[in-house]
Design an enzyme around this catalytic site. Structure first.
Site, PDB file in Angstrom:
ATOM      1  N   HIS A  66      45.495  33.307  36.058  1.00  0.00           N
ATOM      2  CA  HIS A  66      45.502  34.150  37.245  1.00  0.00           C
ATOM      3  C   HIS A  66      44.382  35.173  37.151  1.00  0.00           C
ATOM      4  O   HIS A  66      44.450  36.131  36.377  1.00  0.00           O
ATOM      5  CB  HIS A  66      46.855  34.852  37.391  1.00  0.00           C
ATOM      6  CG  HIS A  66      47.130  35.333  38.780  1.00  0.00           C
ATOM      7  ND1 HIS A  66      46.123  35.580  39.697  1.00  0.00           N
ATOM      8  CD2 HIS A  66      48.291  35.634  39.421  1.00  0.00           C
ATOM      9  CE1 HIS A  66      46.666  35.989  40.834  1.00  0.00           C
ATOM     10  NE2 HIS A  66      47.966  36.023  40.689  1.00  0.00           N
TER      11      HIS A  66
ATOM     12  N   CYS B 155      46.403  40.251  44.679  1.00  0.00           N
ATOM     13  CA  CYS B 155      46.041  38.893  44.269  1.00  0.00           C
ATOM     14  C   CYS B 155      45.697  37.982  45.448  1.00  0.00           C
ATOM     15  O   CYS B 155      45.324  36.826  45.248  1.00  0.00           O
ATOM     16  CB  CYS B 155      47.161  38.280  43.428  1.00  0.00           C
ATOM     17  SG  CYS B 155      47.508  39.240  41.939  1.00  0.00           S
TER      18      CYS B 155
END
Length: 421
Positions: free
Chosen positions: A350, A169
């Site tokens: 996200h 991420c």
């Protein structure tokens, strides 16, 4: 090896596709309006309370004007076509012309957390239903992490290095950091740097749900009848992230190249800090995150008090948000109480490997416009102390430097300081 040129590096353009909009302009306008891009999953069927996701509106790879039916069929990992589309938009936004002079000096690095997982699941289904000979010969290229950047180069004509920084991420920030270092040292003059993930598929949704990373929206949750309330970083009732798809690409350039080609800088990549936790594969570690934040500020030649805004990683998880605030408090001390800290994931969710690049672009746009984007859906959490998360709505506010945080599975951390011009 030759000595580095020590050139300054600037951002000259960017583009994005997010749950808030098919383009960066739509994303920005909706973010500034305090909207969220969440809804019940439509791309697949799931049996989970984690069915609130962020899907790019009006996104259909086959509808892109550079894609014919054969291309859409062969390149069935959506992150390939999406990256090509966003890279083209980023180049157009930057004003950079790819020609015989600039092509060899233009690189592209686009990171991804999951790569072509969707192509693999399609191939597995084909193998099960139709047999081995029907598995696409394009499967392996569709799984290659570097192929989105490579296909973008084939379409747009640049011939510098293309690869995919794999930082989970934090991939988008790693791409920006590595691209800036390559320009600084003289390996190239321009870099398309960013991240992409097209992750809305049953296996991924169920996997995140079963590890308790994504929010489970039950009948008593305030997002039950309004999915826009599902992502709530730093809120007392945060329950996990909202899984989203997206892509973000920034165009970086050397200072001399900007002057030579009549381009316009929007922000400087002033400092990069990176570290790894060596602790746990999902839970963040405070000391190494503090080191990454501090290193980015130091690399920029700044002090903590010079930072005017923090674009937080802010995933809306109990542990993650708490740890990030504690780390910011360790770096900024009492100054944190007057420092705006907001999370774009409250509106976008996200987007995994794409998140840091999208957030960097939003932070730069806000710096140029004198606007601080909000953390929506916020109910204060006494455990986090007195922090300004820019609750619920954007506000007017200038900042000359900002910190952009990104942390990923595997304990990978990359923080970048951007400076105004």
């Amino acid at each position: 090896m030759k000595a580095p040129l020590n050139r300054r590096v600037f951002v000259i353009g960017y583009a994005a596709a997010t749950p808030l909009g098919r383009t960066f302009d739509r994303t920005w306008n909706n973010a500034a309006a305090g909207l969220a891009g969440f809804g019940q999953v439509t791309r697949c069927s799931v049996q989970s309370l984690s069915r609130v996701v962020g899907e790019i509106p009006d996104w259909d790879p086959a509808a892109c004007d550079f894609v014919d039916p054969k291309e859409a069929h062969n390149w069935n990992a959506d992150f390939v076509i999406l990256t090509m589309d966003v890279c083209r938009a980023a180049l157009a936004d930057s004003g950079l012309e790819i020609n015989d002079q600039t092509a060899p000096k233009t690189a592209c690095m686009v990171g991804s957390a999951l790569n072509g997982t969707d192509a693999f699941r399609k191939a597995a289904e084909t193998l099960r239903v139709k047999g081995a000979l029907r598995v696409s010969p394009y499967l392996l290229p569709n799984l290659c992490a570097n192929l989105p950047a490579g296909k973008a180069g084939m379409m747009l004509g640049f011939t510098g290095p293309v690869f995919s920084p794999q930082g989970a991420c934090a991939s988008g920030n790693f791409a920006i950091g590595l691209g800036a270092r390559m320009i600084r040292d003289g390996d190239c003059d321009f870099v398309l740097a960013g991240g992409v993930d097209t992750c809305i598929m049953p296996e991924i949704i169920h996997g995140f749900a079963n590890m308790n990373a994504t929010i489970k929206v039950g009948k008593n949750d305030r997002a039950c009848n309004d999915p826009s309330l599902a992502s709530r970083p730093f809120s007392v009732d945060r329950k996990g992230m909202v899984l989203s798809e997206g892509c973000g690409v920034l165009v970086l350039a050397a200072e001399e190249a900007i002057t030579a080609h009549g381009l316009v800088p929007r922000a400087e990549v002033a400092g990069v800090g990176w570290s790894s936790d060596a602790c746990h594969f999902t839970l963040p570690s405070g000391p190494t995150i503090v080191r990454a934040i501090s290193a980015a500020i130091d690399d920029a030649g700044l002090a903590p008090a010079d930072i005017g805004y923090v674009n937080a990683h802010g995933t809306s998880t109990r542990k993650g948000d708490f740890t990030e605030i504690q780390c910011l408090r360790a770096v900024f001390g009492n100054y944190l109480e007057s420092l705006p800290v907001s999370s774009n994931k409250s509106q976008i969710g996200h987007t995994l490997g794409a998140s840091a690049a999208i957030e960097a672009a939003l932070g730069i746009e806000g710096m140029c416009r004198g606007v601080i984007l909000p953390t929506i859906n916020h109910i204060p959490d006494p455990e986090l102390g007195d922090i300004d998360v820019v609750p619920d709505s954007a506000r007017a506010g200038g900042y000359e430097c900002f910190l952009s945080n990104a942390f990923g599975f595997g304990g990978t951390n990359c923080c970048i300081v951007f400076k105004g011009v």
